[in-house]
Design an enzyme around this catalytic site. Structure first.
Site, mmCIF file in Angstrom:
data_model
loop_
_atom_site.group_PDB
_atom_site.id
_atom_site.type_symbol
_atom_site.label_atom_id
_atom_site.label_comp_id
_atom_site.label_asym_id
_atom_site.label_seq_id
_atom_site.Cartn_x
_atom_site.Cartn_y
_atom_site.Cartn_z
ATOM 1 N N MET A 135 55.160 -34.069 152.836
ATOM 2 C CA MET A 135 54.947 -34.848 151.350
ATOM 3 C C MET A 135 55.497 -36.402 151.415
ATOM 4 O O MET A 135 55.895 -36.827 150.626
ATOM 5 C CB MET A 135 55.756 -33.989 150.379
ATOM 6 N N ARG A 136 55.058 -36.983 152.706
ATOM 7 C CA ARG A 136 55.417 -38.427 152.706
ATOM 8 C C ARG A 136 54.187 -39.366 153.220
ATOM 9 O O ARG A 136 53.339 -38.693 154.020
ATOM 10 C CB ARG A 136 56.528 -38.770 153.710
ATOM 11 N N ASN A 157 45.685 -34.270 158.410
ATOM 12 C CA ASN A 157 46.423 -34.095 157.312
ATOM 13 C C ASN A 157 45.582 -32.931 156.525
ATOM 14 O O ASN A 157 44.408 -32.917 156.750
ATOM 15 C CB ASN A 157 46.686 -35.205 156.284
ATOM 16 N N HIS A 159 44.845 -31.448 152.873
ATOM 17 C CA HIS A 159 44.816 -31.787 151.298
ATOM 18 C C HIS A 159 44.286 -30.781 150.537
ATOM 19 O O HIS A 159 43.390 -30.262 150.720
ATOM 20 C CB HIS A 159 44.526 -33.267 150.958
#
Ligand code: GRF
Length: 276
Positions: A135-136, A157, A159
């Protein structure tokens, strides 16, 4: 024996996607070995999954780094090879109108944390880095040190929304509250913006009248557990290729975007995966 790629993962929480990837690599469903798991906080439950499988793990405590840089009045010493102007010019997380001091303090403190990440996971020690509920936002400082070959991005990633709708931290929540009739998840390469990189694969599913947010989230996660390993396998097979596209829009306005082309196993390419 098939050659396997070395995959590293960064997590922040429970790590169910991490587990799906570890399982897929252990059963041979994907040609990959998980070589490390890093977390941005020591309480990340997913670290336990790494431990259970004998995968090396590390923590870079982002909250502590950010706290220390605030206490220092923003004067924290950035890594020696950090060039603020370059990173500020490339970043696409903040709009150009954002307050310069805020942006600089953000980029500098994140680069301090990212330098610690790079120390724990030297870019030569893995082929692909997967963000699995990390979560960065990563800054251009970190991204450029991993993607040394611009034509071959290697940070992915996942999402929890059908991008480009609902970027940010609560994709399923935003989808549900908006009243969407379809929800979904997206795997993409990471670029300098927030959830804005070239799309590799997507899964969509219907939102029913009597659904709760929790039910949508659960169905979404189940889709994620299939989609992420599929996209990693495409990478392992060398089937993902990014291409800069330029389109003329009606009215003569040009539109440019880097997209992912997926080569078929025999060599030709199509532009989307994972939608079955
Ligand atoms: C997933 O929904 C992922 O899409 C989002 O954060 C969640 C992480 O879940 N980025 P888990 O830690 O993999 O269980």
């Amino acid at each position: 024996m098939k050659k396997k790629i070395r995959v590293g993962a960064l997590i922040s929480g429970g790590g169910t996607n991490l587990q799906a990837i570890i399982d897929a690599s252990r059963t041979g469903a994907i040609d990959a070995d998980m070589v490390f798991v890093g977390a941005d906080n020591p309480a990340a439950k997913g670290l336990e999954r790494a431990r259970r499988h004998g995968i090396s793990e590390f923590v870079v405590d982002y909250a502590a780094v950010i706290r220390a840089s605030r206490q220092d009045g923003g004067k924290v010493r950035p890594p020696g090879d950090f060039q603020l102007e370059d990173v500020r010019a490339k970043q696409a997380i903040f709009p150009p109108s954002a307050d310069r001091k805020t942006v600089d303090a953000y980029l500098t403190s994140r680069a301090v944390a990212e330098a610690l990440l790079l120390k724990a996971m030297p870019p030569g020690s893995f082929d692909l880095l997967v963000l699995a509920g990390f979560m960065r936002n990563l800054t251009p400082y970190f991204i450029d040190r991993v993607n040394t070959d611009r034509a071959r991005p290697r940070i992915m990633n996942i999402h929890p929304a059908l991008l480009p709708a609902f970027p940010g931290t609560d994709g399923y929540g935003d989808t549900f509250r908006y009243g969407c009739k379809v929800a979904g998840c997206t795997v993409h390469f990471v670029d300098y913006g927030e959830d804005s990189g070239p799309i590799i694969g997507q899964r969509a599913f219907a939102v029913h009248e009597d659904d709760t947010l929790e039910a949508v989230r659960q169905r979404g996660l189940e889709q994620e557990w299939q989609l992420y390993p599929e996209c990693i396998q495409l990478f392992a097979q060398g089937r993902l290729k990014t291409e800069r596209m330029r389109y003329e829009r009606p009215g003569g306005r040009a539109y440019e975007r880097t997209i992912v082309k997926i080569r078929s196993e025999s060599g030709s390419s199509r532009s989307e995966a994972g939608s079955s």
